[in-house]
Design an enzyme around this catalytic site. Structure first.
Site, PDB file in Angstrom:
ATOM      1  N   GLY A  70       0.842  -1.199   0.000  1.00  0.00           N
ATOM      2  CA  GLY A  70       0.000   0.000   0.000  1.00  0.00           C
ATOM      3  C   GLY A  70       0.876   1.246   0.000  1.00  0.00           C
ATOM      4  CB  THR A  71       4.108   1.920   1.683  1.00  0.00           C
ATOM      5  OG1 THR A  71       3.616   1.698   3.004  1.00  0.00           O
ATOM      6  CG2 THR A  71       5.162   3.002   1.689  1.00  0.00           C
ATOM      7  CG  ASN A 150      -3.793   4.591   9.580  1.00  0.00           C
ATOM      8  OD1 ASN A 150      -4.122   5.647   9.036  1.00  0.00           O
ATOM      9  ND2 ASN A 150      -2.657   4.465  10.226  1.00  0.00           N
ATOM     10  CB  SER A 198      -2.361  -2.703   1.421  1.00  0.00           C
ATOM     11  OG  SER A 198      -1.418  -3.574   2.012  1.00  0.00           O
ATOM     12  CB  CYS A 326       6.428   1.685  18.945  1.00  0.00           C
ATOM     13  SG  CYS A 326       4.825   1.295  19.607  1.00  0.00           S
TER      14      CYS A 326
HETATM   15  N1  PLP Z   1      -2.377   3.506   4.054  1.00  0.00           N
HETATM   16  C1  PLP Z   1      -3.060   3.207   5.167  1.00  0.00           C
HETATM   17  C2  PLP Z   1      -4.295   3.978   5.509  1.00  0.00           C
HETATM   18  C3  PLP Z   1      -2.606   2.178   5.998  1.00  0.00           C
HETATM   19  O1  PLP Z   1      -3.276   1.893   7.110  1.00  0.00           O
HETATM   20  C4  PLP Z   1      -1.440   1.467   5.630  1.00  0.00           C
HETATM   21  C5  PLP Z   1      -0.889   0.408   6.513  1.00  0.00           C
HETATM   22  O2  PLP Z   1      -0.947   0.514   7.723  1.00  0.00           O
HETATM   23  C6  PLP Z   1      -0.774   1.818   4.448  1.00  0.00           C
HETATM   24  C7  PLP Z   1      -1.277   2.829   3.687  1.00  0.00           C
HETATM   25  C8  PLP Z   1       0.464   1.100   4.015  1.00  0.00           C
HETATM   26  O3  PLP Z   1       0.179  -0.191   3.546  1.00  0.00           O
HETATM   27  P1  PLP Z   1       1.351  -1.300   3.501  1.00  0.00           P
HETATM   28  O4  PLP Z   1       1.484  -1.837   4.897  1.00  0.00           O
HETATM   29  O5  PLP Z   1       0.849  -2.334   2.539  1.00  0.00           O
HETATM   30  O6  PLP Z   1       2.568  -0.626   3.022  1.00  0.00           O
END
Ligand code: PLP
Length: 394
Positions: A70-71, A150, A198, A326
């Site tokens: 997702g990142t 999140n 993701s 953290c």
């Molecule tokens: N965007 C949101 C809202 C998320 O909660 C997360 C993961 O915690 C990400 C992006 C990133 O996803 P990934 O863990 O697949 O890199």
């Protein structure tokens, strides 16, 4: 038995997903770019996965770019769209409660001469679409707002923000990573031009993500290399990961009625958790009371350090989170809570409990049984330390 209440961090891999992945980890080992039989078999798996993801979000297969997370999808969307459209302007609008993947991508743009507007949120963490409209100038090319938060689970008025962007002819990126297991992902309804997903947040494997890129949207690739993913994301595709991702997404999204049923089940458990914890002294719910993900119960617990509480719960076999990153033993106050107007001292007492498909009433009741005792103990210890400190000679 461990009670796992940290599904916003990641979810267990569903057995059906593992089954969908296994052939690509064993017999179908080919590189999807190879022209021989093994390559073609892998390519077929990739194509099928792309069709599934496209169907779920109401897109064409060619509009789906598979990524490693997702990142990565967020980075590709934000940096890719901002740079590709930089001749038209160098302004980007986002919110102050986005995931770090979005905020840090914006910070990189800022260091490269872009101007970023970080929209404020109300005390529930909601962005006002009128603020989006007011922030857009003739130099704005992109707006990025998350579907659901999140940390506190607040769901944003995405359709309204999408309408504003459409009207003003500005690209709209939606980080749908947390919303994906629960909410409709139809990109036309949302009026999204870019949408991040993701796999590991919805019963899929870690290390697989996707970005929907509406046809005609200019995007500068962020990885240099081969011509995979129609030259938008170089690198040999994670075929097994992508196959598992598509299966996981299909399992949660293909049947809207089943999804709503599971949402209602989790929301009922969530409400039981919320009611139980709010019955304790000096505990407050964070995030929107109604417009929130069905699995998210987030709190501020006065006179308790969130990190200490999470560690104490862990010793009792309950896995939770503070909702913030953290760093070597100390917990930074969450930027989300600060943006919601919560002061730094109170923000330290954050606790995030996020439910999932396998969460049961027994899990919730175990938490409700353990929490009062643990919270009382931590508060007692803190009061003792404070009393000792004030009694000590100056
Ligand atoms: N965007 C949101 C809202 C998320 O909660 C997360 C993961 O915690 C990400 C992006 C990133 O996803 P990934 O863990 O697949 O890199």
């Amino acid at each position: 038995m461990t009670v796992y209440l940290d599904h916003a961090a990641t979810t267990p891999l569903r057995p059906e997903v593992l089954e969908a992945m296994l052939p690509y980890l064993t017999e179908h080992h080919g590189n999807p770019s190879s022209i021989h039989g093994s390559g073609r078999r892998a390519r077929l798996g990739l194509d099928e996965a792309r069709e599934t993801v496209a169907r779920i979000v109401g897109a064409k297969p060619r509009e789906i770019v598979f990524t490693g997370s997702g990142t990565e999808a967020d980075n590709l969307a934000i940096k890719g769209a901002a740079w590709a459209n930089s001749a038209r302007g160098r302004r980007v609008v986002t919110s102050s409660v986005e995931h770090k993947a979005v905020l840090h991508a914006c910070a990189v743009l800022e260091r490269n001469g872009f101007e970023i507007t970080y929209l404020p949120v109300d005390r529930y963490g909601r962005v006002d679409p009128a603020d989006v409209a007011a922030a857009i100038t003739e130099h704005t090319t992109l707006v990025s707002v998350m579907y659901a938060n999140n940390e506190v689970g607040t769901v944003q008025p995405i359709q309204e923000i999408g309408s504003v962007c459409r009207e003003r002819r500005v690209l709209f990126h939606v980080d749908a990573v947390q919303a994906a297991p629960f909410l409709s992902l139809d990109v036309d309804d949302l009026q999204a031009d870019l949408l991040s997903l993701s796999a590991h947040k919805l019963g899929g494997p870690k290390g697989a993500g996707a970005l929907f890129v509406r046809q005609g949207t200019a995007l500068l690739p962020q990885l240099s290399g081969g011509s995979q993913e129609r030259q938008r994301r170089a690198g040999t595709e994670n075929v097994a990961g992508v196959a598992g991702f598509a299966r996981a997404l299909d399992l949660v999204q293909a049947d809207a009625n089943a999804r709503e049923e599971e949402n209602a089940r989790q929301a009922a458990l969530r409400d039981r958790l919320v009611d139980g914890l709010l019955a304790l002294a000096a505990v407050e719910l964070t995030g929107h009371p109604a417009e929130r993900l069905p699995n998210n119960a987030s709190f501020l617990i006065e006179d308790v350090e969130g990190g200490d509480l999470v560690a104490a719960l862990d010793l009792e076999g309950i896995e939770a989170s503070t909702g913030s990153a953290c760093t070597t033993g100390s917990v930074d106050p969450s930027h989300v809570l600060l943006a919601m107007g919560i002061d730094e001292a109170r923000a330290h007492g954050s606790l995030r409990l996020t439910l999932g498909r396998e969460t049961t009433t027994d899990d919730v009741d175990r938490m409700l049984d353990v929490a009062p005792r643990v919270i009382e103990r931590l508060r007692g210890a803190r009061a003792e330390v404070a009393a000792t400190a004030s009694a000590a000679p100056a």
